[in-house]
Design an enzyme around this catalytic site. Structure first.
Site, PDB file in Angstrom:
ATOM      1  N   ASP A  67      36.361  53.264  13.507  1.00  0.00           N
ATOM      2  CA  ASP A  67      35.619  53.861  12.396  1.00  0.00           C
ATOM      3  C   ASP A  67      34.849  55.113  12.812  1.00  0.00           C
ATOM      4  O   ASP A  67      34.719  55.426  13.998  1.00  0.00           O
ATOM      5  CB  ASP A  67      34.653  52.836  11.767  1.00  0.00           C
ATOM      6  CG  ASP A  67      33.862  52.039  12.817  1.00  0.00           C
ATOM      7  OD1 ASP A  67      33.750  52.507  13.962  1.00  0.00           O
ATOM      8  OD2 ASP A  67      33.356  50.962  12.479  1.00  0.00           O
ATOM      9  N   ASN A 137      25.689  41.337   9.414  1.00  0.00           N
ATOM     10  CA  ASN A 137      26.141  40.736   8.152  1.00  0.00           C
ATOM     11  C   ASN A 137      27.595  40.273   8.231  1.00  0.00           C
ATOM     12  O   ASN A 137      28.214  39.974   7.214  1.00  0.00           O
ATOM     13  CB  ASN A 137      25.961  41.733   6.995  1.00  0.00           C
ATOM     14  CG  ASN A 137      26.822  42.981   7.162  1.00  0.00           C
ATOM     15  OD1 ASN A 137      27.570  43.101   8.134  1.00  0.00           O
ATOM     16  ND2 ASN A 137      26.724  43.908   6.232  1.00  0.00           N
ATOM     17  N   HIS A 139      30.205  42.083   9.368  1.00  0.00           N
ATOM     18  CA  HIS A 139      31.263  43.083   9.223  1.00  0.00           C
ATOM     19  C   HIS A 139      31.988  43.299  10.544  1.00  0.00           C
ATOM     20  O   HIS A 139      31.447  43.065  11.632  1.00  0.00           O
ATOM     21  CB  HIS A 139      30.735  44.408   8.630  1.00  0.00           C
ATOM     22  CG  HIS A 139      29.895  45.258   9.515  1.00  0.00           C
ATOM     23  ND1 HIS A 139      28.819  45.990   9.048  1.00  0.00           N
ATOM     24  CD2 HIS A 139      29.959  45.534  10.839  1.00  0.00           C
ATOM     25  CE1 HIS A 139      28.286  46.664  10.038  1.00  0.00           C
ATOM     26  NE2 HIS A 139      28.954  46.402  11.140  1.00  0.00           N
ATOM     27  N   GLU A 144      32.531  45.823   5.097  1.00  0.00           N
ATOM     28  CA  GLU A 144      31.321  45.129   4.679  1.00  0.00           C
ATOM     29  C   GLU A 144      31.651  43.874   3.861  1.00  0.00           C
ATOM     30  O   GLU A 144      32.788  43.713   3.396  1.00  0.00           O
ATOM     31  CB  GLU A 144      30.470  46.090   3.839  1.00  0.00           C
ATOM     32  CG  GLU A 144      29.998  47.337   4.600  1.00  0.00           C
ATOM     33  CD  GLU A 144      28.805  47.061   5.512  1.00  0.00           C
ATOM     34  OE1 GLU A 144      28.760  46.004   6.166  1.00  0.00           O
ATOM     35  OE2 GLU A 144      27.907  47.928   5.576  1.00  0.00           O
TER      36      GLU A 144
HETATM   37  C1  GLP Z   1      28.631  49.234  13.652  1.00  0.00           C
HETATM   38  C2  GLP Z   1      30.106  49.395  13.914  1.00  0.00           C
HETATM   39  C3  GLP Z   1      30.743  48.086  14.236  1.00  0.00           C
HETATM   40  C4  GLP Z   1      29.901  47.371  15.270  1.00  0.00           C
HETATM   41  C5  GLP Z   1      28.572  47.054  14.711  1.00  0.00           C
HETATM   42  C6  GLP Z   1      27.654  46.335  15.667  1.00  0.00           C
HETATM   43  O1  GLP Z   1      28.348  48.941  12.338  1.00  0.00           O
HETATM   44  N1  GLP Z   1      30.807  49.961  12.830  1.00  0.00           N
HETATM   45  O2  GLP Z   1      32.057  48.312  14.689  1.00  0.00           O
HETATM   46  O3  GLP Z   1      30.553  46.193  15.658  1.00  0.00           O
HETATM   47  O4  GLP Z   1      27.948  48.274  14.374  1.00  0.00           O
HETATM   48  O5  GLP Z   1      26.925  47.250  16.391  1.00  0.00           O
HETATM   49  P1  GLP Z   1      26.043  46.922  17.665  1.00  0.00           P
HETATM   50  O6  GLP Z   1      27.042  46.620  18.728  1.00  0.00           O
HETATM   51  O7  GLP Z   1      25.269  48.163  17.936  1.00  0.00           O
HETATM   52  O8  GLP Z   1      25.230  45.753  17.314  1.00  0.00           O
END
Ligand code: GLP
Length: 243
Positions: A67, A137, A139, A144
């Site tokens: 993404d 959440n 995702h 989402e």
């Molecule tokens: C973002 C990314 C996800 C990731 C998530 C968790 O939203 N799009 O791919 O898994 O954050 O992030 P973190 O690893 O900073 O908790």
């Protein structure tokens, strides 16, 4: 779905980085699905060290990132393009720019670009190994809650809770983009092998729901129960709350 607890983030990240290096050695044209976020930082540090220690030639390795934020250019320090440069790609000259794919977050027609990204993924795929983090959440990527299981790469709206959670990477919550381009759930599910990493207090609830709750679009990660080859790496903090 296998749940693996290697005690902490460091051990799990080192283990997965070692697995990736073994895969690249056995298949130099590996197709690797990459994720960003705080969860992946240690893994990429280990991966950089192992790649250089083993003198790997990465010119045929193909990567697809999950993404990118809408509105952040590839030079923007807060973009996932920049994250990947800073955490992984800049440390080895043999990465081949033509084989590195990250969704573009800036342009007049991002839906068309997203569609083309999905086509590239079809052509180069299937992904041999897809790395995933998980949002608080539930995702995966930026899919989402409520995302249809048949979704493909597209422009998505971020929920207020994701904007809040990700504001830690921005100076001000008002700077957090409200949209992203994300691979879809069906794009992710085509991977041959999926490794999801989750560490720390903030992820306990999401992992509990993933492992103990229903398969439902309300928890996008729950789609992974429909995949035959998923490993979920957690730490003690999460594992001890699963009992
Ligand atoms: C973002 C990314 C996800 C990731 C998530 C968790 O939203 N799009 O791919 O898994 O954050 O992030 P973190 O690893 O900073 O908790």
């Amino acid at each position: 779905m296998r749940v693996i607890n290697l005690k902490d983030k460091q051990s799990a990240s080192e283990h997965v980085a070692t697995e990736i290096v073994k895969l690249i050695i056995s298949k130099p044209n590996l197709v690797l699905g990459l994720a960003t976020g705080g969860t992946m930082i240690n893994l990429y540090q280990y991966l950089v060290d192992l790649i250089n220690a083993n003198n790997l030639d990465l010119k045929d390795v193909v990567t697809f990132n999950l993404d990118e934020y809408v509105g952040l250019s590839s030079e923007d320090k807060r973009s996932y393009h920049e994250y990947m440069q800073e955490r992984l790609f800049k440390y080895n000259d043999s990465w081949n720019d033509n084989n590195i794919h990250i969704p573009n977050g800036v342009g007049p027609n991002l839906q068309v670009e997203a569609f083309n990204y999905e086509n590239q993924l079809e052509q180069c795929g299937p992904i041999d190994l897809q790395l995933l983090g998980i949002g608080e959440n539930g995702h995966i990527g930026f899919n989402e809650p409520g995302t249809p299981f048949n979704s493909q790469t597209r422009v998505v709206n971020l929920t207020p809770s994701t904007i809040q959670a990700n504001s830690k990477h921005f100076d001000d919550i008002n700077d957090v983009p409200i949209q992203a381009v994300s691979m879809g759930l069906s794009s992710i599910m085509r991977a041959n092998h999926i490794i999801l990493l989750a560490f720390g207090e903030n992820k306990i609830n999401a992992v509990k729901r993933l492992l103990q709750g229903d398969v439902s679009p309300e928890l996008p990660a729950s789609i992974l129960h429909q995949h035959k080859n998923v490993d979920v790496y957690v730490d003690d903090v999460i594992y001890n709350k699963l009992k």
